[in-house]
Motif scaffolding. Structure first.
Motif, short mmCIF file in Angstrom:
data_model
loop_
_atom_site.label_atom_id
_atom_site.label_comp_id
_atom_site.label_asym_id
_atom_site.label_seq_id
_atom_site.Cartn_x
_atom_site.Cartn_y
_atom_site.Cartn_z
N SER A 1 0.93 -1.05 -0.02
CA SER A 1 0.00 -0.16 -0.08
C SER A 1 0.86 1.35 -0.06
N ALA A 2 0.21 2.27 -0.80
CA ALA A 2 0.99 3.63 -0.50
C ALA A 2 1.31 3.99 0.80
N ALA A 3 0.15 3.96 1.56
CA ALA A 3 0.64 4.58 3.08
C ALA A 3 1.68 3.78 3.73
N TYR A 4 1.97 2.51 3.58
CA TYR A 4 2.85 1.64 3.96
C TYR A 4 4.32 1.89 3.61
N VAL A 5 4.41 2.19 2.17
CA VAL A 5 5.54 2.42 1.71
C VAL A 5 6.06 3.96 2.10
N GLU A 6 5.15 4.75 2.15
CA GLU A 6 5.32 6.05 2.86
C GLU A 6 6.03 6.01 4.24
N PHE A 7 5.29 5.45 4.91
CA PHE A 7 5.77 4.89 6.16
C PHE A 7 7.28 4.61 6.60
N LEU A 8 7.68 3.48 5.59
CA LEU A 8 8.86 2.98 5.39
C LEU A 8 9.77 4.15 5.26
N LEU A 55 -9.50 -3.47 18.82
CA LEU A 55 -8.90 -2.41 18.75
C LEU A 55 -9.15 -1.49 17.26
N ARG A 56 -9.05 -0.36 16.99
CA ARG A 56 -9.20 0.34 15.91
C ARG A 56 -8.04 0.39 14.95
N THR A 57 -8.52 -0.17 13.50
CA THR A 57 -7.62 -0.04 12.75
C THR A 57 -7.94 0.63 11.44
N ASP A 58 -9.04 1.55 11.58
CA ASP A 58 -9.72 2.32 10.62
C ASP A 58 -9.16 3.70 10.72
N ARG A 59 -8.05 4.04 11.36
CA ARG A 59 -7.29 5.13 11.39
C ARG A 59 -5.75 4.82 11.83
N ILE A 60 -4.81 5.64 10.83
CA ILE A 60 -3.53 5.56 10.98
C ILE A 60 -3.11 6.63 12.10
N PRO A 61 -2.34 6.13 13.06
CA PRO A 61 -1.97 6.89 13.96
C PRO A 61 -0.99 8.06 13.49
N ALA A 62 -1.14 9.16 14.09
CA ALA A 62 -0.18 10.39 13.52
C ALA A 62 1.25 10.11 13.97
N ASP A 63 1.54 9.54 15.20
CA ASP A 63 2.84 9.69 15.74
C ASP A 63 3.57 8.50 15.33
N ILE A 64 4.80 8.53 15.40
CA ILE A 64 5.68 7.45 15.09
C ILE A 64 5.44 6.23 15.85
N ASP A 65 5.51 6.37 17.10
CA ASP A 65 5.03 4.95 18.00
C ASP A 65 3.86 4.30 17.42
N GLY A 66 2.77 5.00 17.14
CA GLY A 66 1.46 4.46 16.79
C GLY A 66 1.94 3.69 15.22
N LYS A 67 2.39 4.53 14.71
CA LYS A 67 2.68 4.21 13.23
C LYS A 67 3.46 2.91 13.11
N LEU A 68 4.50 2.65 13.90
CA LEU A 68 5.13 1.35 14.23
C LEU A 68 4.29 0.41 14.44
N GLY A 69 3.43 0.44 15.27
CA GLY A 69 2.53 -0.71 15.64
C GLY A 69 1.54 -1.10 14.81
N TYR A 70 1.01 0.18 13.95
CA TYR A 70 0.13 -0.24 12.97
C TYR A 70 0.57 -0.74 11.95
N PHE A 71 2.05 -0.64 11.39
CA PHE A 71 2.41 -1.28 10.23
C PHE A 71 3.42 -2.22 10.53
#
Ligand code: Q9C
Ligand code: ZN
Length: 342
Positions: free
Chosen positions: A64-71, A97-113
């Motif tokens: 996904s574009a969001a994942y590549v951008e995260f990396l 838990l909620r997966t319908d929104r991507i956290p804005a902070d890096i700690d949240g993003k690391l767990g999400y992805f």
């Protein structure tokens, strides 16, 4: 056989992974690729060439574009907080838990992805994983252009990485990216044979509902082995992909006789599928001395494995995955290639 390799893998060197309850030096380390390259040269396997640049479009065909951008941005966001040690996830969106929104902070993003904590992100990780995918793409191009085989000496590995998460030392799914690129270059059907000790959960999930990619994997039974939550024998594919996914979970202690039966059965499935090309996710952590695995393959078994893969008689791209018995990883990986060449 042509080998594609880039020194850029060295830029990814995690400091530690959480294992058996303690932080330990990462098993997935640069010397792994060095040992394989040394062996490729020692046996005179063939030319060794650097990768071409393919940009982000082949990555976005499976991720996904969001994942590549995260990396691409994770290290920047992490280090902006004044942190200089490796970025690691430590909270995950499990049941309810909620997966319908991507956290804005890096700690949240690391767990999400991420699916686990085996994926340190360092200053050089993005460049290394990008080049690892370029290595796979360059070797893929060789096969697409008519070569009988090619070897992508990828590091970091890729088969645990799914469309939008990393895990198990994997970030971009090199084998999936190459398989999709073969289809995009005209192949109608591609088979992926995953012989890494661990189930290739990322690859399976990317192609699970598709009939144009068959996924066959032989691995430690997830009931008692990582990745624990995928790779069971009753996973046959979904929708149009039903019947194009085949898992062979084997018990701890499995040695060549048991492994060979599973491999022969998997190869029969691939032959019946009649693919235009085969991608082999080549992990050699099935070796008896592998420090994190429980199979009992010997050095010479890898020659037989290569010979059996050659019997599929289809253009074959080998993509390096796991293998942590650093002293033997070169011998074992190259034995598969030598056995294939006959
Ligand atoms: N007790 C690859 O081979 N940790 N990844 C396992 C075992 C993760 C392996 C812990 C192993 C990931 C590409
Ligand atoms: Zn593995």
């Amino acid at each position: 056989m042509l080998t594609i390799y880039s020194d850029t893998h060295r830029l990814h060197y995690g400091q530690a992974e959480l294992m058996d309850g303690k932080m330990q030096p990462c098993f997935e380390k640069p010397s792994r690729a060095d040992m394989v390259l040394d062996r490729v040269k020692a046996v005179g396997l063939g030319e060794v060439r650097g990768p071409d640049e393919f940009g982000q479009s082949p990555l976005l065909r499976v991720h996904s574009a969001a994942y590549v951008e995260f990396l691409e941005n994770a290290w920047k966001e992490w280090s902006a907080l004044g942190r200089s040690h490796d970025a690691l996830p430590l909270v995950w969106p499990v049941r309810g838990l909620r997966t319908d929104r991507i956290p804005a902070d890096i700690d949240g993003k690391l767990g999400y992805f991420a699916m686990d904590a085996g994926v340190p992100i360092t200053a050089g990780t993005w460049e290394a994983i990008r080049q690892s995918a370029n290595v796979a793409m360059t070797a893929m191009q060789e096969v697409a252009n008519g070569a009988k085989s090619a070897f992508a000496l990828c590091r970091p590995p890729g088969h645990h990485a799914a469309a939008d998460y990393m895990g198990g030392y994997c970030y971009l799914n090199n084998a999936a990216i190459a398989a999709q690129a073969l289809l995009d270059r005209g192949a109608k059907k591609v088979a992926i044979l995953d012989v890494d000790y661990h189930h290739g959960n990322g690859t399976q999930s990317i192609f699970y509902d598709r009939a144009d990619v068959m996924f066959v994997s032989i691995h430690g039974d997830p009931m008692v082995e990582y990745p624990h939550f995928l790779g069971f024998a009753d996973e046959y594919g979904a929708g149009p992909g039903f019947g194009f996914n085949h898992n062979y979970p084997l018990p701890h202690g499995a040695a060549w006789p048991m492994y060979e039966q599973a491999l022969a059965d998997g190869i029969r499935k691939i032959q019946a599928y009649a693919p235009d090309a085969v991608v082999v996710s080549l992990g050699v952590d099935t070796f008896k001395d592998d420090p994190i695995s429980q199979f009992k393959l010997e050095n010479s078994d890898y020659l037989t494995m290569g010979k059996m893969i050659a019997e599929i008689a289809s253009p074959t791209l080998f993509v390096m995955e796991g293998g942590y018995a650093v002293e033997d990883i070169g011998v074992n990986a190259v034995n598969v290639l030598l056995g294939f060449e006959g």
